[in-house]
Scaffold this motif. Structure first.
Motif, PDB file in Angstrom:
ATOM      1  N   ILE B 189       2.961   8.805  14.408  1.00 38.47           N
ATOM      2  CA  ILE B 189       2.286   7.707  15.095  1.00 38.47           C
ATOM      3  C   ILE B 189       2.804   6.375  14.532  1.00 38.47           C
ATOM      4  O   ILE B 189       3.156   6.298  13.361  1.00 38.47           O
ATOM      5  N   THR B 190       2.838   5.355  15.366  1.00 34.27           N
ATOM      6  CA  THR B 190       3.204   4.024  14.897  1.00 34.27           C
ATOM      7  C   THR B 190       2.105   3.490  13.978  1.00 34.27           C
ATOM      8  O   THR B 190       0.935   3.492  14.355  1.00 34.27           O
ATOM      9  N   PHE B 191       2.479   3.077  12.783  1.00 32.58           N
ATOM     10  CA  PHE B 191       1.511   2.503  11.847  1.00 32.58           C
ATOM     11  C   PHE B 191       1.757   1.006  11.729  1.00 32.58           C
ATOM     12  O   PHE B 191       2.895   0.588  11.527  1.00 32.58           O
ATOM     13  N   VAL B 192       0.710   0.217  11.851  1.00 29.67           N
ATOM     14  CA  VAL B 192       0.805  -1.202  11.505  1.00 29.67           C
ATOM     15  C   VAL B 192      -0.095  -1.402  10.300  1.00 29.67           C
ATOM     16  O   VAL B 192      -1.304  -1.186  10.370  1.00 29.67           O
ATOM     17  N   PHE B 193       0.511  -1.805   9.213  1.00 30.26           N
ATOM     18  CA  PHE B 193      -0.127  -1.742   7.909  1.00 30.26           C
ATOM     19  C   PHE B 193      -0.194  -3.152   7.320  1.00 30.26           C
ATOM     20  O   PHE B 193       0.813  -3.856   7.287  1.00 30.26           O
ATOM     21  N   VAL B 194      -1.372  -3.550   6.893  1.00 31.97           N
ATOM     22  CA  VAL B 194      -1.531  -4.883   6.305  1.00 31.97           C
ATOM     23  C   VAL B 194      -1.650  -4.766   4.797  1.00 31.97           C
ATOM     24  O   VAL B 194      -2.393  -3.917   4.299  1.00 31.97           O
ATOM     25  N   THR B 195      -0.915  -5.582   4.071  1.00 33.05           N
ATOM     26  CA  THR B 195      -1.048  -5.575   2.616  1.00 33.05           C
ATOM     27  C   THR B 195      -0.637  -6.924   2.049  1.00 33.05           C
ATOM     28  O   THR B 195       0.090  -7.679   2.684  1.00 33.05           O
ATOM     29  N   HIS B 196      -1.142  -7.235   0.865  1.00 34.29           N
ATOM     30  CA  HIS B 196      -0.658  -8.439   0.188  1.00 34.29           C
ATOM     31  C   HIS B 196       0.190  -8.037  -1.018  1.00 34.29           C
ATOM     32  O   HIS B 196       0.616  -8.871  -1.787  1.00 34.29           O
ATOM     33  N   ASP B 197       0.422  -6.705  -1.153  1.00 32.81           N
ATOM     34  CA  ASP B 197       1.116  -6.177  -2.318  1.00 32.81           C
ATOM     35  C   ASP B 197       2.561  -5.874  -1.915  1.00 32.81           C
ATOM     36  O   ASP B 197       2.827  -4.952  -1.159  1.00 32.81           O
ATOM     37  N   GLN B 198       3.493  -6.670  -2.410  1.00 34.08           N
ATOM     38  CA  GLN B 198       4.876  -6.532  -1.949  1.00 34.08           C
ATOM     39  C   GLN B 198       5.474  -5.185  -2.333  1.00 34.08           C
ATOM     40  O   GLN B 198       6.215  -4.578  -1.565  1.00 34.08           O
ATOM     41  N   GLU B 199       5.087  -4.679  -3.511  1.00 26.30           N
ATOM     42  CA  GLU B 199       5.631  -3.393  -3.931  1.00 26.30           C
ATOM     43  C   GLU B 199       5.198  -2.284  -2.965  1.00 26.30           C
ATOM     44  O   GLU B 199       5.978  -1.425  -2.580  1.00 26.30           O
ATOM     45  N   GLU B 200       3.911  -2.359  -2.575  1.00 24.49           N
ATOM     46  CA  GLU B 200       3.366  -1.386  -1.637  1.00 24.49           C
ATOM     47  C   GLU B 200       4.115  -1.456  -0.307  1.00 24.49           C
ATOM     48  O   GLU B 200       4.484  -0.424   0.267  1.00 24.49           O
ATOM     49  N   ALA B 201       4.341  -2.673   0.176  1.00 22.23           N
ATOM     50  CA  ALA B 201       5.043  -2.840   1.445  1.00 22.23           C
ATOM     51  C   ALA B 201       6.454  -2.267   1.350  1.00 22.23           C
ATOM     52  O   ALA B 201       6.914  -1.565   2.246  1.00 22.23           O
ATOM     53  N   LEU B 202       7.125  -2.540   0.231  1.00 19.88           N
ATOM     54  CA  LEU B 202       8.494  -2.041   0.071  1.00 19.88           C
ATOM     55  C   LEU B 202       8.516  -0.516   0.031  1.00 19.88           C
ATOM     56  O   LEU B 202       9.368   0.131   0.620  1.00 19.88           O
ATOM     57  N   THR B 203       7.542   0.078  -0.674  1.00 19.81           N
ATOM     58  CA  THR B 203       7.497   1.537  -0.805  1.00 19.81           C
ATOM     59  C   THR B 203       7.301   2.219   0.540  1.00 19.81           C
ATOM     60  O   THR B 203       7.900   3.249   0.814  1.00 19.81           O
ATOM     61  N   LEU B 204       6.406   1.656   1.369  1.00 19.58           N
ATOM     62  CA  LEU B 204       5.941   2.385   2.545  1.00 19.58           C
ATOM     63  C   LEU B 204       6.727   2.131   3.817  1.00 19.58           C
ATOM     64  O   LEU B 204       6.885   3.016   4.644  1.00 19.58           O
ATOM     65  N   SER B 205       7.204   0.909   3.986  1.00 20.63           N
ATOM     66  CA  SER B 205       7.522   0.459   5.342  1.00 20.63           C
ATOM     67  C   SER B 205       8.925   0.791   5.800  1.00 20.63           C
ATOM     68  O   SER B 205       9.859   0.863   5.008  1.00 20.63           O
ATOM     69  N   ASP B 206       9.047   0.956   7.139  1.00 21.84           N
ATOM     70  CA  ASP B 206      10.364   0.919   7.759  1.00 21.84           C
ATOM     71  C   ASP B 206      10.800  -0.534   7.880  1.00 21.84           C
ATOM     72  O   ASP B 206      11.925  -0.876   7.575  1.00 21.84           O
ATOM     73  N   ARG B 207       9.893  -1.356   8.358  1.00 20.19           N
ATOM     74  CA  ARG B 207      10.167  -2.788   8.413  1.00 20.19           C
ATOM     75  C   ARG B 207       8.935  -3.569   7.975  1.00 20.19           C
ATOM     76  O   ARG B 207       7.810  -3.087   8.072  1.00 20.19           O
ATOM     77  N   ILE B 208       9.188  -4.788   7.522  1.00 18.47           N
ATOM     78  CA  ILE B 208       8.125  -5.633   7.002  1.00 18.47           C
ATOM     79  C   ILE B 208       8.244  -7.006   7.645  1.00 18.47           C
ATOM     80  O   ILE B 208       9.354  -7.532   7.774  1.00 18.47           O
ATOM     81  N   ALA B 209       7.083  -7.562   8.050  1.00 22.46           N
ATOM     82  CA  ALA B 209       7.068  -8.972   8.443  1.00 22.46           C
ATOM     83  C   ALA B 209       6.424  -9.738   7.298  1.00 22.46           C
ATOM     84  O   ALA B 209       5.279  -9.478   6.945  1.00 22.46           O
ATOM     85  N   VAL B 210       7.176 -10.665   6.716  1.00 22.02           N
ATOM     86  CA  VAL B 210       6.608 -11.490   5.648  1.00 22.02           C
ATOM     87  C   VAL B 210       5.949 -12.685   6.308  1.00 22.02           C
ATOM     88  O   VAL B 210       6.595 -13.431   7.044  1.00 22.02           O
ATOM     89  N   MET B 211       4.633 -12.824   6.072  1.00 19.98           N
ATOM     90  CA  MET B 211       3.880 -13.865   6.777  1.00 19.98           C
ATOM     91  C   MET B 211       3.459 -14.987   5.855  1.00 19.98           C
ATOM     92  O   MET B 211       3.265 -14.804   4.655  1.00 19.98           O
ATOM     93  N   SER B 212       3.344 -16.167   6.442  1.00 22.84           N
ATOM     94  CA  SER B 212       2.821 -17.311   5.718  1.00 22.84           C
ATOM     95  C   SER B 212       2.230 -18.287   6.723  1.00 22.84           C
ATOM     96  O   SER B 212       2.860 -18.583   7.741  1.00 22.84           O
ATOM     97  N   GLU B 213       1.027 -18.721   6.486  1.00 28.22           N
ATOM     98  CA  GLU B 213       0.361 -19.726   7.301  1.00 28.22           C
ATOM     99  C   GLU B 213       0.456 -19.454   8.801  1.00 28.22           C
ATOM    100  O   GLU B 213       0.848 -20.310   9.588  1.00 28.22           O
TER     101      GLU B 213
END
Ligand SMILES: Nc1ncnc2c1ncn2[C@@H]1O[C@H](COP(=O)(O)OP(=O)(O)O)[C@@H](O)[C@H]1O
Ligand SMILES: [Mg+2]
Lengths: 287, 366
Positions: B189-213
């Motif tokens: 299934i497609t997962f959309v995952f929210v986190t503020h932990d960069q290590e977690e995002a790097l470990t899990l994701s196929d792709r990451i959107a880095v967000m700010s403001e």
């Protein structure tokens, strides 16, 4: 071990003023009531030989049973009415008011700020022969002569009781609704429930403790009420409380009054227990 | 990412809370079966974006498409998505089994079929014995799994997860990360995952959107984000990065010669970046791309002499801070501790830092 003992002691010593007041204020009169219910009234004095004659009379003479049943029925109706009317109000404040919630609650409990008698008289004015409702209906020509069943009827007593005890229903139900975690509601929606199913499956079961306290808080005291039926009930609206009051007053049969009071108390206790078991059972079935 | 294989599309999505703009013109495509993360510090709009996808917040303008369908006006309970809430939102009055089966009511299944599905789920989340437990008697990790099972049993097209591991302690969290990743591969299934932990995002994701403001700064694979950040903000958000100021002296064939303060003249790949001689740029180098030695080494393209200020031994690696003349901030260097590592020697001694062209990331902003 020592520590535990001294802690228990301290707890009791903290409690002791309350315990003493409870003992004096509740247990002693209760004890007197029980003892007295086995006496017999003789003129202005008592025959203190223990006898169950009063209880026998209470079960044999149909008037007592009929009045008890009617009291339970009327107070049950008042309770159901109050809870049904107050639940939406509590729900509204808990979920749709976002600012000044406390102000809303205070406003809703406003009737409770005036004296009980005043509220009863206010309803007399509203429901009476020349009262607000009748005058209004006659003025707009809907009726030709005043509706008599408004006042001095069971309905009048039920309406007045429901209004007078509204605060006791709103507060516990508001508290239990307010406590519900909003993300649970979102989760239910997320899992496919529309507003109605969500209410039935999440909101209602989670607010059930509040509904139960409200029910008991109203049912228990209203069953024994005698002021409202005396002032608004008329002959159809007499309740067991009026009869008990008369035993201690005009009829002057204190032991019989004590007997009726105890029977009333036992009935309420039994109904409360059945109610608690039933809601527990329903709650288990739902989950 | 091309438009045709986009499974979820945000098209010019804006979100205002009163006057405050929480989401600022976001257009984003997520493909089918992807593990996509929204990464950013608290308050940058991750939850808002997720809640708009779930339907709990309406978009102020723009449109969200799921599987080609526009989502405006579709209420949350009719969207093909399910959500794992940050606090899990387990129903306290239901037991584990009924929590998991909650969303099945609409499907009008037989009792036996439903029980089978729940059993499968309990198996999947490795809590087969827990069906009759009260939901309130469970640990954080168990509640998290039940929240997952409750959503997955409905076979949604998209699973939304709002910092689902945030409340767990470090060890459990790392274990759950692995399980989550494996689970996503299993169910597809497609997962959309929210986190503020960069290590977690790097470990899990196929792709990451880095967000700010309220907007995203870069969307890329973990490797892409780490190796080729597009801005100082992204580079410093993901891992540690050293920044140096430089001026472009010449450009040829996608390579720029840059005069860097303190490091001298270096040549670095700049791809198609619109640069001209005379532009000021930032030169960025990751701490582990440096070689730290006592004497000037042979073989690497660039070397500079510095002074070792500070050192910390961290087991598998060591961190050093080296001050270089002409560079205001101390330069962070990290080394793998291979073989038997000796005690770190006296500080405040001269050392050499060396690197080559490939280690350099050129950023346009200064
Ligand atoms: N319902 C709301 N009303 C007003 N402002 C909100 C609301 N929800 C979120 N915000 C604001 O929008 C911004 C983004 O919030 P959010 O999406 O929760 O951030 P994140 O999840 O990235 O921490 C924050 O500044 C927050 O204060
Ligand atoms: Mg958030």
């Amino acid at each position: 071990m020592m520590l535990q003992k001294s802690e228990t002691l301290r707890a009791y010593s903290l409690l002791s003023p309350t315990l003493i007041i409870m003992a004096i204020g509740i247990l002693v009169p209760f004890g007197i009531l029980i003892v007295m219910s086995f006496w017999t009234q003789v003129g202005f004095g008592f025959d203190m030989t223990p006898t169950v004659a009063n209880y026998e009379m209470a079960t044999e003479r149909p008037i007592y049973g009929a009045l008890l049943k009617r009291s339970l029925w009327m107070s049950g109706m008042a309770t159901v009415t109050t809870v049904l009317l107050c639940y939406p109000m509590a729900y509204f404040v808990a979920f749709h008011v976002h600012r000044n919630k406390m102000l809303w609650i205070v406003l809703m409990t406003l009737p409770f700020w005036t004296s009980y008698l005043l509220r009863v008289f206010a309803w007399k004015v509203v429901l009476g022969y020349d009262g607000v409702i009748n005058s209004a209906l006659m003025n707009i020509g809907l009726i030709e002569k005043p509706l008599e069943f408004l006042l001095y009827s069971q309905a009048a007593v039920i309406i007045t009781l429901a209004h007078a005890w509204a605060a006791f229903a709103i507060l516990p139900m508001y508290v239990s609704l307010e406590k519900i975690d909003r993300s649970l509601l979102e989760a239910a929606t997320d899992l496919g429930d529309g507003p109605v199913m969500r209410f039935l499956r999440i909101t209602l079961p989670l607010s059930l403790p509040g509904v139960m306290s409200a029910t008991l808080l109203i049912f228990i005291p209203t069953t024994g009420d005698y002021i409202t039926p005396a002032l608004l009930g008329g002959p159809d609206g007499v309740m067991i409380g009026n009869l008990i009051q008369k035993q201690f007053g005009a009829v002057n049969n204190w032991p019989m009054g004590a007997t009726l009071a105890i029977i009333l108390m036992l009935s309420i206790a039994m109904i409360t227990l059945v109610f608690l078991f039933a809601t527990n059972f329903v709650r288990k079935r739902i989950s | 990412m091309t438009q045709d294989n986009a499974f979820i599309s945000f098209r010019n999505v804006n979100k205002f809370f009163g006057k405050y703009q929480a989401i600022d013109d976001v257009s984003l495509d997520i493909s089918h079966g992807e593990f996509f993360s929204l990464l950013g510090s608290s308050g940058c709009g991750k939850t808002t974006l997720l809640r708009m996808l779930a339907g709990f917040e309406a978009v102020s303008s723009g449109e969200i498409y799921i599987d080609g369908q526009p989502m405006s006006g579709v209420p949350p309970h009719h969207r093909p998505v399910n959500m794992v809430f940050q606090n899990y939102a387990i129903f306290p009055h239901l037991n584990v089994r009924d929590n998991i089966a909650y969303g099945l009511r609409k499907q009008k299944l037989s009792r036996a079929k439903r029980n089978d599905m729940v059993d499968d789920m309990l198996e999947l989340i490795k809590l087969p014995e827990y069906g009759d437990h009260k939901a309130t008697q469970l640990s954080g990790g168990q509640r998290q799994r039940i929240a997952l099972a409750r959503a997955l049993i409905l076979k949604p097209k998209v699973l939304l997860l709002d910092e689902p591991l945030g409340a767990l302690d470090k060890q459990l969290r790392e274990q759950m990360q692995l399980e989550l990743r494996a689970l996503q591969k299993t169910v597809g299934i497609t997962f959309v995952f929210v986190t503020h932990d960069q290590e977690e995002a790097l470990t899990l994701s196929d792709r990451i959107a880095v967000m700010s403001e309220g907007r995203y700064l870069q969307v890329d694979t973990p490797t892409g984000l780490y190796e080729n950040p597009v801005s100082r903000e992204v580079a410093s958000f993901i891992g540690t990065m050293n920044f140096f100021d430089g001026t472009v002296t010449s450009i040829k064939d996608g390579n720029a010669v840059i005069k860097v303060d303190g490091l001298g003249e270096v040549s670095a790949p700049v791809g198609t970046m619109p640069l001209m001689a005379g532009n000021t740029v930032t030169v960025a180098i990751r701490p582990e791309k440096f070689l730290l030695t006592d004497d000037k080494p042979d073989g690497l393209q660039y070397s500079v002499k510095g002074q070792l200020n500070n050192a910390a031994y961290l087991g598998e690696r060591s961190h050093y801070y080296v001050s270089i003349e002409g560079v205001s901030q101390p330069t962070a260097v990290s080394t793998q501790n291979r073989g038997r590592t000796k005690e770190i020697e006296a500080q405040n001694r001269p050392v050499w830092l060396s690197w080559d062209s490939a280690a350099i990331v050129v950023l346009k902003d200064v």
